[in-house]
Design a protein around this motif. Structure first.
Motif, PDB file in Angstrom:
ATOM      1  N   UNK A 490       0.885  -1.179   0.000  1.00  0.00           N
ATOM      2  CA  UNK A 490       0.000   0.000   0.000  1.00  0.00           C
ATOM      3  C   UNK A 490       0.917   1.221   0.000  1.00  0.00           C
ATOM      4  N   UNK A 491       1.097   1.799  -1.163  1.00  0.00           N
ATOM      5  CA  UNK A 491       2.022   2.927  -1.290  1.00  0.00           C
ATOM      6  C   UNK A 491       1.401   4.183  -0.685  1.00  0.00           C
ATOM      7  N   UNK A 492       2.202   4.877   0.140  1.00  0.00           N
ATOM      8  CA  UNK A 492       1.810   6.145   0.762  1.00  0.00           C
ATOM      9  C   UNK A 492       2.811   7.216   0.353  1.00  0.00           C
ATOM     10  N   UNK A 493       2.435   8.490   0.500  1.00  0.00           N
ATOM     11  CA  UNK A 493       3.394   9.555   0.130  1.00  0.00           C
ATOM     12  C   UNK A 493       4.752   9.414   0.811  1.00  0.00           C
ATOM     13  N   UNK A 494       4.765   8.901   2.048  1.00  0.00           N
ATOM     14  CA  UNK A 494       6.055   8.754   2.733  1.00  0.00           C
ATOM     15  C   UNK A 494       6.928   7.684   2.081  1.00  0.00           C
ATOM     16  N   UNK A 495       6.363   6.823   1.182  1.00  0.00           N
ATOM     17  CA  UNK A 495       7.165   5.827   0.482  1.00  0.00           C
ATOM     18  C   UNK A 495       7.904   6.403  -0.718  1.00  0.00           C
ATOM     19  N   UNK A 496       7.641   7.637  -1.067  1.00  0.00           N
ATOM     20  CA  UNK A 496       8.356   8.256  -2.183  1.00  0.00           C
ATOM     21  C   UNK A 496       9.835   8.383  -1.844  1.00  0.00           C
ATOM     22  N   UNK A 497      10.683   8.277  -2.882  1.00  0.00           N
ATOM     23  CA  UNK A 497      12.099   8.449  -2.640  1.00  0.00           C
ATOM     24  C   UNK A 497      12.942   7.615  -3.582  1.00  0.00           C
ATOM     25  N   UNK A 498      14.224   7.499  -3.229  1.00  0.00           N
ATOM     26  CA  UNK A 498      15.197   6.788  -4.038  1.00  0.00           C
ATOM     27  C   UNK A 498      15.367   5.372  -3.490  1.00  0.00           C
ATOM     28  N   UNK A 499      15.336   4.393  -4.405  1.00  0.00           N
ATOM     29  CA  UNK A 499      15.504   2.994  -4.017  1.00  0.00           C
ATOM     30  C   UNK A 499      16.699   2.427  -4.784  1.00  0.00           C
ATOM     31  N   UNK A 507      31.552 -13.154  -7.733  1.00  0.00           N
ATOM     32  CA  UNK A 507      32.416 -12.543  -8.740  1.00  0.00           C
ATOM     33  C   UNK A 507      32.274 -11.038  -8.786  1.00  0.00           C
ATOM     34  N   UNK A 508      31.367 -10.491  -7.990  1.00  0.00           N
ATOM     35  CA  UNK A 508      31.246  -9.047  -8.021  1.00  0.00           C
ATOM     36  C   UNK A 508      29.934  -8.566  -7.456  1.00  0.00           C
ATOM     37  N   UNK A 509      29.725  -7.254  -7.593  1.00  0.00           N
ATOM     38  CA  UNK A 509      28.540  -6.589  -7.091  1.00  0.00           C
ATOM     39  C   UNK A 509      28.131  -5.528  -8.090  1.00  0.00           C
ATOM     40  N   UNK A 510      26.826  -5.341  -8.237  1.00  0.00           N
ATOM     41  CA  UNK A 510      26.314  -4.338  -9.159  1.00  0.00           C
ATOM     42  C   UNK A 510      25.063  -3.730  -8.543  1.00  0.00           C
ATOM     43  N   UNK A 511      25.006  -2.396  -8.573  1.00  0.00           N
ATOM     44  CA  UNK A 511      23.837  -1.737  -8.003  1.00  0.00           C
ATOM     45  C   UNK A 511      23.142  -0.910  -9.071  1.00  0.00           C
ATOM     46  N   UNK A 512      21.865  -0.632  -8.785  1.00  0.00           N
ATOM     47  CA  UNK A 512      21.051   0.148  -9.716  1.00  0.00           C
ATOM     48  C   UNK A 512      20.079   0.983  -8.904  1.00  0.00           C
ATOM     49  N   UNK A 513      19.860   2.238  -9.371  1.00  0.00           N
ATOM     50  CA  UNK A 513      18.998   3.165  -8.642  1.00  0.00           C
ATOM     51  C   UNK A 513      17.712   3.405  -9.433  1.00  0.00           C
ATOM     52  N   UNK A 514      16.585   3.376  -8.710  1.00  0.00           N
ATOM     53  CA  UNK A 514      15.291   3.748  -9.294  1.00  0.00           C
ATOM     54  C   UNK A 514      14.601   4.681  -8.317  1.00  0.00           C
ATOM     55  N   UNK A 515      13.552   5.347  -8.787  1.00  0.00           N
ATOM     56  CA  UNK A 515      12.869   6.335  -7.959  1.00  0.00           C
ATOM     57  C   UNK A 515      11.368   6.037  -7.964  1.00  0.00           C
ATOM     58  N   UNK A 516      10.755   6.303  -6.819  1.00  0.00           N
ATOM     59  CA  UNK A 516       9.303   6.125  -6.681  1.00  0.00           C
ATOM     60  C   UNK A 516       8.682   7.452  -6.304  1.00  0.00           C
ATOM     61  N   UNK A 517       7.641   7.815  -7.046  1.00  0.00           N
ATOM     62  CA  UNK A 517       6.888   9.016  -6.732  1.00  0.00           C
ATOM     63  C   UNK A 517       5.431   8.592  -6.477  1.00  0.00           C
ATOM     64  N   UNK A 518       4.956   8.808  -5.233  1.00  0.00           N
ATOM     65  CA  UNK A 518       3.577   8.471  -4.860  1.00  0.00           C
ATOM     66  C   UNK A 518       2.744   9.727  -5.003  1.00  0.00           C
ATOM     67  N   UNK A 519       1.722   9.658  -5.878  1.00  0.00           N
ATOM     68  CA  UNK A 519       0.934  10.830  -6.220  1.00  0.00           C
ATOM     69  C   UNK A 519      -0.406  10.817  -5.485  1.00  0.00           C
TER      70      UNK A 519
END
Length: 1180
Positions: A490-499, A507-519
């Motif tokens: 249940x997405x709420x405005x406080x869940x907005x942000x960078x994930x 053998x290694x590590x890899x990261x990726x950034x996505x963003x969530x905007x709750x309207x």
């Protein structure tokens, strides 16, 4: 083709590649752009069926396609050896794939029959296709044979054999006549599975000379026919009726083997007269209704998708009115190999451990062999990283370069399975395939999905962080799926942000950034309202929208769910719609729709057009929904809700209804919570633990409810221990030695917290042992095994969750499973009251021996024989059963047959079944009154005698003492005369009755008697013989043809006499009867007097002294007098005397005198003549 042959590379019959599990395995490459260059062994993706029949008029096309990196190369084998495609100009392999195309020319098609196998190879391994058996379709001609005409006696059975030539595939058989019309089939005439035509009993209409069997070959679309068969059915000396017998299969039993998954066909065809009916049943079981069909007039039983449970004995029964016959077919079920778990492609990193599993079932148990790149694994070089353990290949510490394709072969005598699975050894660091910095947008209170697709070898582990520092784990708000996707329930405005998602392997590590905007959701806060407008006026609808500032709404208006008319009178503004100069056509429903890229909202209102009126009527409408919902005074189990009422629309608000939605347990379901008066705008709500509440309010006035308000903000209550325990707790034993405890589970709303489970407790009632306890998951029943038979238990079921236990439950009593009763009633004795009623007594069994709840007793009794019968003459009748409920010790047996020997025994009954029988008890019934005589016939009637014949009663019910006969006459008005009684000895069955009246109906009542009295009577009526034709008293004589003809003749004769008399009178003289009679000495008009046999005297017309003498040719009337009145020559004297009659020949025999008076000398001694008129009068 031999289906039992074992698969080996390049040889065998049919192979089956099971690929359905491959879709869930890791495929390489997943994305060619990202993973270009990663190796992959070959995988067969397309291949032809395992058995391929081709039409010689078409080319042979054998499909084979495969994928791999690098692209696989293809080759073929035929009949186990390499097939050199380049050397045969008629053969080619299609570019890019391995499909084999063989061009058929002339008579060369048969040379290409054989077993083909496709081989796909690259540097990482070799994959094999099925062994594809290629055969040419064939439709051979019928072998020449000389048919002999068949002559059969009517009623005999007959089989017409078809014996079609073997084709490829097998032909379809049907029977037709010379005009190509199918022969009518029914339960008497039908076609068997082998194509033969069976006739259970022949009839004359079966005679014909054109019974023709046809065979249709589907592949070549050709039809062959057999020479016609002539059948002649002889009607002389026909075969009589007979009980059924089986034409196929023969004997009392036969066997049938069927493979698992196939269709079981059982056939029984019987002969007999009348034509038998066929029924089917499975011994000791039921036919599976969903998979069973009975065809071919009940003669064919088909069970589809056979399983091991279908094995057993099947009984077909043929029956007609003369008896029945049975045949047992013993069915065994075998199984070709079938997959339990087929091997799946395996991708390993160096030094990793993994396994290929090849699990199959079958009967007999299949043998499993492993191959590597098409060669037996047993012959492959030794590899310490690989170990074979029956159906499993275990890999440990694998190294780069050891990729290969493994084949698993499982076979038994009924077939085999083969599957390819590659093992690819890759060493790849993690790669995240989801685009970086992607922004997800979602409306609040909806779920949000954030993806993190990755690849690596070993398979990477995915972790998530919010705002780069807060670790996210699976809990009530978040779910991390196996593929790495993060779900926010249940997405709420406080869940907005960078994930941030991080993919990690060794053998290694890899990261990726996505963003969530709750309207914020898009909502119409001022909805259009109902409008009633006069024609020619202007009107409008409001539609005010509240939306997230980052979203751009688009407003669309519809009229009656269609676009607005293309008319300048309609104007759409930012906050509504305006309509100028309205007309009747503008009436309808107008809908405002507001769309954003993420959601939409809509609202509607009706526009009514009316004529101009002086005074507008008051409009009553439903209230507007409340607004501005607010939650305050928040506590553990309560919260205060306030709201602002909407417009009442001229009708005061009567009450407010508060509803809630449980977003955790029942999302999108609104439940009523409470009601408050219409004057209130606040309420204190009592809540339950562990619920994600959302509230809304509806207002109600006399028109109805408003639309719901907008939902409030979500309010979550903390978990707690359960407040209640499960309801409807019961304990019932279903089998001896068990106790099934059941209950109605708590709902999610009642659970009060996560981890709901139940503590089930039980103990034997009134026993010293303590409570036994078991925790179970959120289920609805629990089975206790090993209990004594039918003893009481106390049971408790208590709810638990992660936060504690529910209240202490009250115990419930139940009983363990029942067993069959152990003992039989003792001291059985019978008291006989009379010939038809007896009373049986017994000593009840002890309650512990019942082993269950006593339901009662069953008394089984049957008549062995009559007391007058010898033992060898007795015929046992049908067994009778009487049930007596409860703990009884006696019962009455009604409806017995007197003078008989009966046997009985008793069983005790509980819910499980019946106990053993008591010792048999024999008793006798005394004599009773007999049944009625079996028949009573009256024969040989004469004028005054009748002979009666009768038969003894069917049931003497004792020693027959004799018969009583009562008889009496029945007159024409159905009145009964005096009764005469006669008795006869038991051995007398006929008598002749004398001194009876002629032409009289008699009624006879006959009964048999024993020492107990007379039994029911049998009634018969009969006439004595008639000296003339006497119509039955039931016939209306006026409707008889002879009577109508006689009356017409009489009328005609009277008319003739009247004419003669009239002519005589006109001549002026008298009508001297005597002279006329003397002149015409016609003997037919001088009948003899009935009473004394003398002739009637003539009366002279001139002599007054002879008034009392009867006329010659007349009869004396019934009153005995003939009186002359007044003039002798009156016309009345000749034709209208009251007693004038006709003879049966139509001659007139009445008096020629006038009126009559009683003569003192003759009185009433003379009788009427037996004329038809008198006969008719006797019925009046």
């Amino acid at each position: 083709m031999d289906r039992n042959r074992k698969w080996v590379p390049g040889f065998g019959a049919v192979l089956f590649i099971f690929m359905s599990h491959m879709t869930s395995a890791l495929e390489v490459p997943l994305d060619p752009k990202v993973l270009e260059g990663l190796p992959q062994p070959p995988t067969i993706t397309v291949q032809s069926p395992k058995f391929y029949v081709f039409d010689p008029r078409d080319n042979i096309v054998i499909h084979c396609e495969a994928k791999g990196k690098p692209q696989p190369r293809f080759s073929w084998t035929r009949n186990g050896t390499h097939f050199d495609v380049e050397k045969d100009p008629n053969v080619l392999i299609m570019p890019g794939v391995g499909t084999l195309v063989i061009e058929i020319r002339g008579e060369m098609s048969e040379t290409y029959e054989g077993t083909y196998q496709c081989i796909a190879h690259n540097e990482h391994g070799t994959a094999l296709s099925n062994n594809i058996v290629v055969r040419q379709s064939r439709s051979p001609l019928w072998s020449k044979e000389r048919n002999v005409a068949i002559v059969v006696q009517m009623g005999f059975s007959l089989v017409l054999q078809c014996r079609p030539p073997a084709g490829l595939p097998p032909p379809v058989i049907f029977w037709m006549d010379s005009t190509f019309r199918r022969l009518t089939q029914d339960k008497r005439i039908s076609q068997a599975l082998n194509g033969d035509l069976y006739i259970s009993n022949t009839l004359p209409e079966d005679t014909r000379n054109d019974y023709i069997c046809f065979a249709r070959f589907p592949s070549t679309q050709t039809i062959q026919q057999k020479q016609p068969v002539s059948v002649t059915v002889l009607e002389s000396n026909p075969e009589g009726e007979r009980p059924p017998g089986f034409m196929t299969p023969l004997g009392a039993t036969s066997t049938k083997m069927v493979l698992r998954g196939d269709t079981l066909n059982l056939e029984c065809i019987a002969e007999g007269l009348p034509t038998p009916d066929i029924t089917w049943q499975k011994e000791g079981g039921e036919l599976p209704s969903s998979r069973t069909s009975i065809n071919n007039f009940q003669k064919l039983l088909k069970i589809s998708d056979v399983s091991e449970a279908d094995a057993g004995d099947y009984r077909c029964t043929a029956s007609n009115s003369l008896g029945s016959a049975h045949h047992i077919i013993k069915v065994t079920v075998k199984a070709a190999p079938f997959w339990i778990s087929a091997p799946r492609n395996l991708i390993l990193a160096p030094n990793e451990t993994g396994m290929l599993t090849c699990r199959v079932g079958g009967e007999p148990k299949p043998q499993i062999e492993w191959f590597i790149n098409g060669a037996p694994l047993a012959n492959a070089p030794m590899d310490i990283s690989r170990k074979v353990d029956s159906d499993t290949v275990i890999f440990s510490n694998v190294q780069s370069g050891s990729s290969a394709v493994y084949q698993c072969n499982a076979s038994n005598e009924f077939g085999y399975l083969m599957a390819n699975a590659f093992v690819s050894v890759l060493a790849e660091p993690p790669r995240v395939l989801t685009p970086s910095n992607y922004e997800y947008q979602v409306i609040s209170n909806n779920p949000a999905l954030l993806h993190c697709a990755s690849f690596g070898s070993p398979i990477p582990t995915i972790t998530w962080f919010k705002d780069s520092h807060t670790s996210i784990n699976n809990d009530d708000s978040y779910v991390i799926h196996e593929n790495g996707t993060l779900e926010i329930l249940v997405a709420q405005p406080l869940n907005s942000g960078k994930y941030t998602c991080i993919a990690t392997n060794n053998l290694g590590i890899k990261e990726n950034h996505v963003y969530l905007r709750v309207k914020e959701p898009t909502r119409i806060i001022k909805q259009p309202e109902y409008r009633e407008v006069q024609k020619g006026m202007s009107t409008g609808f409001e539609c005010t929208v509240k939306h997230d500032s980052s979203l751009v709404p688009t407003m669309t208006w519809l009229k009656d769910n269609r676009e607005l008319p293309d008319d300048k009178r309609f104007k759409v503004t930012k906050d509504g719609l305006t309509i100028k100069d309205v007309t009747d056509k503008d009436e309808g429903t107008y809908t405002c729709i507001v769309n954003t890229t993420l959601d939409q909202d809509s609202a509607s209102a009706v526009l009514s057009i009316v004529e101009a009126t002086p005074t507008p009527a008051i409009v009553y409408e439903q209230p507007d929904p409340p607004t501005d919902l607010e939650l305050t005074d928040q506590a553990e189990r309560s919260v205060q809700l306030t709201w602002t009422p909407g417009d009442e629309h001229n009708s005061p608000t009567q009450k407010f209804l508060i509803q809630y939605e449980d977003l955790l347990h029942e999302p999108r379901v609104w439940n009523n919570l409470t009601e408050v008066p219409g004057t209130s705008t606040t309420v204190q709500l009592h809540l339950s633990p562990y619920v994600y509440y959302s509230f809304r309010v509806l207002a109600m006035n006399q028109v109805g409810y408003s639309q719901p308000s907008q939902p409030s903000h979500q309010y979550r209550t903390n978990p707690a221990a359960p407040d209640v325990n499960p309801s409807d707790v019961q304990a019932v034993g279903t089998e001896p030695g068990n106790l099934v405890i059941s209950w109605t589970p708590l709902t999610g709303f009642q659970s009060n917290g996560p981890g709901l489970e139940y503590r089930v407790q039980w103990k034997q009632k009134d026993a010293d042992e303590g409570w036994s306890s078991q925790k179970v998951a959120n289920v609805s029943h629990f089975i206790v095994s090993g209990t004594p038979i039918y003893v009481p238990y106390e049971i408790k079921v208590q709810a638990l969750n992660d936060y504690g236990s529910g209240p202490e439950p009250e115990p419930v009593t139940g009983f363990s499973g029942e067993g069959l009763p152990l003992s039989a009633p003792d001291n059985v004795h019978v008291t006989v009251h009379n010939g038809t009623l007896a009373e049986v007594h017994w000593e009840p069994v002890s309650l512990p021996s019942v082993q269950g709840k006593l339901q009662g007793y069953k008394v089984y009794y049957y008549r062995k024989r009559g007391l007058h019968e010898e033992e060898q003459e007795a015929h046992q009748l049908e067994e009778n059963v009487l049930s007596f409920s409860g703990n009884r010790s006696e019962g009455r047996l009604p409806g017995l047959q007197p003078y008989s020997v009966y046997n009985l025994f008793i069983r005790v009954l509980n819910n499980k079944g019946e106990g053993p029988p008591s010792p048999g008890k024999t008793f006798e019934t005394p004599e009773g009154v007999p049944g009625p005589p079996s028949f009573l016939n009256a024969v040989n009637p004469s004028l005054d005698t009748l002979t009666l014949e009768w038969g003894p009663p069917l049931n003497n019910n004792g020693r027959l003492a004799g018969y009583t006969l009562k008889y009496q006459p029945v007159n024409t008005t159905s009145e009964l005369g005096p009764v005469k009684v006669m008795t006869f000895q038991a051995n007398e069955t006929t008598t002749t009755l004398g001194n009876l009246n002629a032409s009289m109906l008699y009624r006879f009542n006959l009964s048999a008697r024993t020492i107990k009295g007379s039994g029911p009577i049998i009634v018969q009526e009969a006439f004595t013989a008639m000296d003339t034709a006497v119509p039955s008293r039931q016939v209306d004589i006026a409707t008889q043809g002879w009577f109508i003809g006689l009356m017409c003749a009489i009328a005609l004769l009277i008319l003739v006499l009247l004419i003669v008399c009239f002519i005589k009178r006109n001549k002026g003289g008298k009508y001297p009867v005597k002279e006329k009679e003397d002149a015409h000495q016609d003997p037919e008009i001088q009948p003899m007097k009935e009473d004394d046999g003398t002739f009637g005297e003539y009366r002279s017309m001139e002599s007054d002294t002879e008034d009392h003498k009867p006329l010659k040719g007349s009869r004396t009337p019934s009153n005995g007098t003939v009186r002359r009145d007044e003039s002798d020559d009156s016309l009345v004297d000749y034709g209208e005397g009251g007693d004038g009659q006709f003879n049966e020949d139509g001659s007139f025999i009445g008096q020629y005198s006038g009126k009559k008076e009683k003569d003192t000398h003759e009185g009433n001694e003379s009788s009427e003549a037996p004329s038809p008129v008198n006969a008719m009068n006797s019925f009046v």
